[in-house]
Design a protein around this motif. Structure first.
Motif, mmCIF file in Angstrom:
data_model
loop_
_atom_site.group_PDB
_atom_site.id
_atom_site.type_symbol
_atom_site.label_atom_id
_atom_site.label_comp_id
_atom_site.label_asym_id
_atom_site.label_seq_id
_atom_site.Cartn_x
_atom_site.Cartn_y
_atom_site.Cartn_z
ATOM 1 N N VAL A 87 0.830 -1.207 0.000
ATOM 2 C CA VAL A 87 0.000 0.000 0.000
ATOM 3 C C VAL A 87 0.865 1.259 0.000
ATOM 4 O O VAL A 87 0.593 2.218 -0.738
ATOM 5 C CB VAL A 87 -0.952 -0.008 1.211
ATOM 6 C CG1 VAL A 87 -1.684 1.326 1.339
ATOM 7 C CG2 VAL A 87 -1.959 -1.145 1.080
ATOM 8 N N LEU A 88 1.921 1.285 0.819
ATOM 9 C CA LEU A 88 2.756 2.484 0.920
ATOM 10 C C LEU A 88 3.540 2.767 -0.359
ATOM 11 O O LEU A 88 3.982 3.895 -0.570
ATOM 12 C CB LEU A 88 3.713 2.355 2.101
ATOM 13 C CG LEU A 88 3.068 2.308 3.491
ATOM 14 C CD1 LEU A 88 4.133 2.251 4.575
ATOM 15 C CD2 LEU A 88 2.148 3.500 3.711
ATOM 16 N N TRP A 95 -4.491 2.034 -8.116
ATOM 17 C CA TRP A 95 -5.499 1.061 -7.692
ATOM 18 C C TRP A 95 -4.841 -0.160 -7.065
ATOM 19 O O TRP A 95 -3.761 -0.583 -7.480
ATOM 20 C CB TRP A 95 -6.343 0.607 -8.879
ATOM 21 C CG TRP A 95 -7.548 1.456 -9.154
ATOM 22 C CD1 TRP A 95 -7.570 2.665 -9.789
ATOM 23 C CD2 TRP A 95 -8.907 1.152 -8.823
ATOM 24 N NE1 TRP A 95 -8.858 3.144 -9.874
ATOM 25 C CE2 TRP A 95 -9.705 2.228 -9.293
ATOM 26 C CE3 TRP A 95 -9.530 0.087 -8.191
ATOM 27 C CZ2 TRP A 95 -11.086 2.256 -9.135
ATOM 28 C CZ3 TRP A 95 -10.914 0.109 -8.034
ATOM 29 C CH2 TRP A 95 -11.679 1.186 -8.498
ATOM 30 N N LEU A 96 -5.554 -0.749 -6.089
ATOM 31 C CA LEU A 96 -5.133 -1.992 -5.447
ATOM 32 C C LEU A 96 -6.199 -3.052 -5.685
ATOM 33 O O LEU A 96 -7.387 -2.790 -5.505
ATOM 34 C CB LEU A 96 -4.946 -1.771 -3.945
ATOM 35 C CG LEU A 96 -4.612 -3.009 -3.097
ATOM 36 C CD1 LEU A 96 -3.245 -3.558 -3.471
ATOM 37 C CD2 LEU A 96 -4.683 -2.677 -1.615
ATOM 38 N N PHE A 97 -5.764 -4.250 -6.080
ATOM 39 C CA PHE A 97 -6.676 -5.385 -6.268
ATOM 40 C C PHE A 97 -6.276 -6.474 -5.275
ATOM 41 O O PHE A 97 -5.330 -7.226 -5.508
ATOM 42 C CB PHE A 97 -6.616 -5.890 -7.712
ATOM 43 C CG PHE A 97 -7.420 -5.060 -8.669
ATOM 44 C CD1 PHE A 97 -8.622 -5.514 -9.178
ATOM 45 C CD2 PHE A 97 -6.976 -3.801 -9.041
ATOM 46 C CE1 PHE A 97 -9.378 -4.735 -10.048
ATOM 47 C CE2 PHE A 97 -7.717 -3.008 -9.917
ATOM 48 C CZ PHE A 97 -8.922 -3.473 -10.421
ATOM 49 N N PRO A 98 -6.972 -6.557 -4.136
ATOM 50 C CA PRO A 98 -6.573 -7.465 -3.064
ATOM 51 C C PRO A 98 -7.247 -8.831 -3.134
ATOM 52 O O PRO A 98 -8.235 -9.033 -3.855
ATOM 53 C CB PRO A 98 -7.033 -6.713 -1.814
ATOM 54 C CG PRO A 98 -8.298 -6.037 -2.278
ATOM 55 C CD PRO A 98 -8.073 -5.672 -3.737
ATOM 56 N N ARG A 109 -4.744 1.275 3.796
ATOM 57 C CA ARG A 109 -5.235 2.199 2.769
ATOM 58 C C ARG A 109 -6.250 3.181 3.362
ATOM 59 O O ARG A 109 -6.846 3.985 2.655
ATOM 60 C CB ARG A 109 -5.863 1.402 1.621
ATOM 61 C CG ARG A 109 -6.227 2.173 0.369
ATOM 62 C CD ARG A 109 -5.052 2.561 -0.482
ATOM 63 N NE ARG A 109 -5.497 3.021 -1.808
ATOM 64 C CZ ARG A 109 -4.715 3.485 -2.766
ATOM 65 N NH1 ARG A 109 -3.414 3.542 -2.568
ATOM 66 N NH2 ARG A 109 -5.202 3.882 -3.913
ATOM 67 N N ASP A 110 -6.459 3.097 4.675
ATOM 68 C CA ASP A 110 -7.351 3.987 5.437
ATOM 69 C C ASP A 110 -8.824 3.759 5.141
ATOM 70 O O ASP A 110 -9.639 4.679 5.248
ATOM 71 C CB ASP A 110 -6.991 5.456 5.220
ATOM 72 C CG ASP A 110 -5.649 5.820 5.849
ATOM 73 O OD1 ASP A 110 -5.318 5.239 6.899
ATOM 74 O OD2 ASP A 110 -4.931 6.667 5.280
ATOM 75 N N ILE A 111 -9.183 2.523 4.796
ATOM 76 C CA ILE A 111 -10.592 2.159 4.690
ATOM 77 C C ILE A 111 -11.102 1.847 6.092
ATOM 78 O O ILE A 111 -10.415 1.203 6.887
ATOM 79 C CB ILE A 111 -10.778 0.951 3.759
ATOM 80 C CG1 ILE A 111 -10.286 1.290 2.340
ATOM 81 C CG2 ILE A 111 -12.239 0.514 3.707
ATOM 82 C CD1 ILE A 111 -10.358 0.137 1.375
ATOM 83 N N ASP A 112 -12.299 2.312 6.417
ATOM 84 C CA ASP A 112 -12.866 2.080 7.737
ATOM 85 C C ASP A 112 -12.887 0.579 8.038
ATOM 86 O O ASP A 112 -13.342 -0.222 7.211
ATOM 87 C CB ASP A 112 -14.296 2.634 7.780
ATOM 88 C CG ASP A 112 -14.888 2.557 9.170
ATOM 89 O OD1 ASP A 112 -15.320 1.462 9.574
ATOM 90 O OD2 ASP A 112 -14.917 3.585 9.866
ATOM 91 N N THR A 133 -12.225 4.599 -2.967
ATOM 92 C CA THR A 133 -11.004 4.158 -2.291
ATOM 93 C C THR A 133 -9.926 3.687 -3.260
ATOM 94 O O THR A 133 -8.768 3.532 -2.879
ATOM 95 C CB THR A 133 -11.319 3.004 -1.332
ATOM 96 O OG1 THR A 133 -11.901 1.918 -2.074
ATOM 97 C CG2 THR A 133 -12.292 3.452 -0.248
ATOM 98 N N ARG A 134 -10.334 3.442 -4.499
ATOM 99 C CA ARG A 134 -9.442 2.863 -5.507
ATOM 100 C C ARG A 134 -8.893 1.516 -5.026
ATOM 101 O O ARG A 134 -7.719 1.194 -5.216
ATOM 102 C CB ARG A 134 -8.316 3.830 -5.870
ATOM 103 C CG ARG A 134 -8.852 5.122 -6.490
ATOM 104 C CD ARG A 134 -8.038 5.589 -7.672
ATOM 105 N NE ARG A 134 -8.834 6.466 -8.529
ATOM 106 C CZ ARG A 134 -8.454 6.877 -9.737
ATOM 107 N NH1 ARG A 134 -7.301 6.486 -10.240
ATOM 108 N NH2 ARG A 134 -9.229 7.652 -10.465
ATOM 109 N N VAL A 135 -9.769 0.767 -4.401
ATOM 110 C CA VAL A 135 -9.472 -0.598 -3.963
ATOM 111 C C VAL A 135 -10.607 -1.488 -4.455
ATOM 112 O O VAL A 135 -11.767 -1.277 -4.102
ATOM 113 C CB VAL A 135 -9.353 -0.700 -2.431
ATOM 114 C CG1 VAL A 135 -9.102 -2.152 -2.019
ATOM 115 C CG2 VAL A 135 -8.235 0.197 -1.914
ATOM 116 N N ALA A 136 -10.282 -2.486 -5.261
ATOM 117 C CA ALA A 136 -11.300 -3.402 -5.760
ATOM 118 C C ALA A 136 -11.809 -4.279 -4.617
ATOM 119 O O ALA A 136 -11.141 -4.417 -3.591
ATOM 120 C CB ALA A 136 -10.712 -4.272 -6.872
#
Length: 368
Positions: A87-88, A95-98, A109-112, A133-136
């Motif tokens: 993430v850093l 974008w991140l695809f986890p 990524r600071d998602i709640d 969030t630009r996180v899939a």
């Protein structure tokens, strides 16, 4: 192309013979391979803080699963250096695809955290807004997210936008056809995507030796004409350095990059698994001694970039974070049965509307 030129081209794609390392398991610095620079002091201190919070979050989520507040939780204890460095290494527009095991990355990524745990709690959606969030959404089917990540990266390339995509994947996912299709397309069209393999040594109970005959998973990149590297996945300094280089490679238009991090899944696959059935205690003990958090703390203390007070402050922040997670997860969900019919079709079909009316009538009759 001459034999010499071909040899040089191939060599430029191959990973280092040994995983890149900046910090030994005992926390002492070692000389890394040429071409890699150490991340900034400020970023390393931030990474430590994030790792303390991430580990406490992971421990709390595991406890909530045992209490019945989560349906399932795949722990990532021992893999925090990979998740946090991943993430850093990204910028806000990236974008991140986890995968399903990357909850610590989402928290970083600071998602709640309540939104992060929605899917694992049994919700019908991923819990957070992927576009914002630009996180899939966290992906449970193995390797399908690599196809999606490549598509997003190709969109960046075609639009000429400054964006990089990072796809997390486990060692088990590299045996799937989607993984190979994604790598091939990305390499041919130079899509700005980093494929980040967290090789935690097991695909549930299947050891790496039964998954591949390659000397390392990183060597799979050369078959697609893709630059690749392998790194000590429990050395956050090394992981962050390698991923920063990989992201810059992709962002500069030189195409995709494959990174394999050698790490270890300390807990069972999920709360439904018993790792003692296929792992020896001696093996786990070896990896315990390579703990990424202890290693980073020792290193930063030795360089006087961290104090005992800093460590205590991070622990207190992590406890406050965990308390917030407990409070949120212990609140009972007020479920609306009519949500069954929301978001099924953009325009509800007659059959769906009929079913909705039947349920509404049944619920009304129970209230009378």
């Amino acid at each position: 192309m001459s034999v010499k030129a071909l040899r040089q081209a191939v060599d430029s794609l191959l990973p280092s013979l040994a995983p890149v390392r900046f910090v030994a398991p005992d926390g002492k610095p070692v000389k890394p391979p040429a071409g890699y620079t150490e991340p900034s002091d400020e970023l390393l201190r931030e990474a430590h803080r994030r790792m303390v919070i991430g580990r406490r979050f992971d421990t709390q989520a595991t406890a909530l699963t045992k209490q019945g507040r989560l349906a399932v939780y795949p722990s990532s204890r021992g893999q925090e250096a990979c998740q946090i460095a991943g993430v850093l290494a990204l910028q806000d527009q990236d974008w991140l695809f986890p995968t399903y095991r990357d909850s610590v990355a989402l928290v970083t990524r600071d998602i709640d955290p309540m939104e992060v745990l929605t899917l694992l709690r049994g919700g019908w959606h991923c819990g957070y807004d992927p576009a914002a969030t630009r996180v899939a959404p966290q992906c449970t089917p193995l390797a399908t997210q690599t196809i999606h990540a490549t598509g997003m990266a190709e969109a960046f390339r075609r639009k000429g936008e400054d964006g990089v995509v990072m796809a997390f994947i486990g060692d088990g996912g590299t045996s799937e056809g989607d993984f190979h299709e994604a790598l091939n397309y990305a390499a041919v069209f130079k899509a700005p995507v980093v494929f980040f393999i967290q090789n935690n040594q097991y695909a549930i109970s299947v050891p790496l030796s039964r998954q591949t005959a390659a000397p390392a998973l990183a060597y799979k990149g050369v078959g697609y004409g893709m630059a690749s590297e392998q790194v000590d996945g429990n050395d956050l300094v090394a992981v962050l350095s390698v991923l920063q280089a990989a992201v810059e490679h992709a962002r500069s238009g030189r195409g995709p990059f494959l990174v394999e991090a050698h790490t270890y899944r300390m807990e069972s696959h999920t709360n439904a698994d018993d790792a003692t059935r296929y792992r020896e205690r001696e093996e786990v003990d070896v990896w315990e001694k390579a703990d990424p958090l202890a290693r980073l703390e020792t290193y930063l203390l030795g360089r006087e970039l961290l104090t005992a007070e800093d460590i205590e402050a991070a622990k207190q922040e992590a406890e406050t974070f965990a308390a917030r997670v407990r409070e949120g997860m212990n609140a009972d969900i007020k479920a609306d049965p009519m949500e069954l019919f929301d978001h099924v079709f953009a325009e509800p079909t007659p059959q769906l509307l009929e079913q909705r009316d039947l349920l509404a009538t049944e619920l009304d009759s129970q209230e009378d």
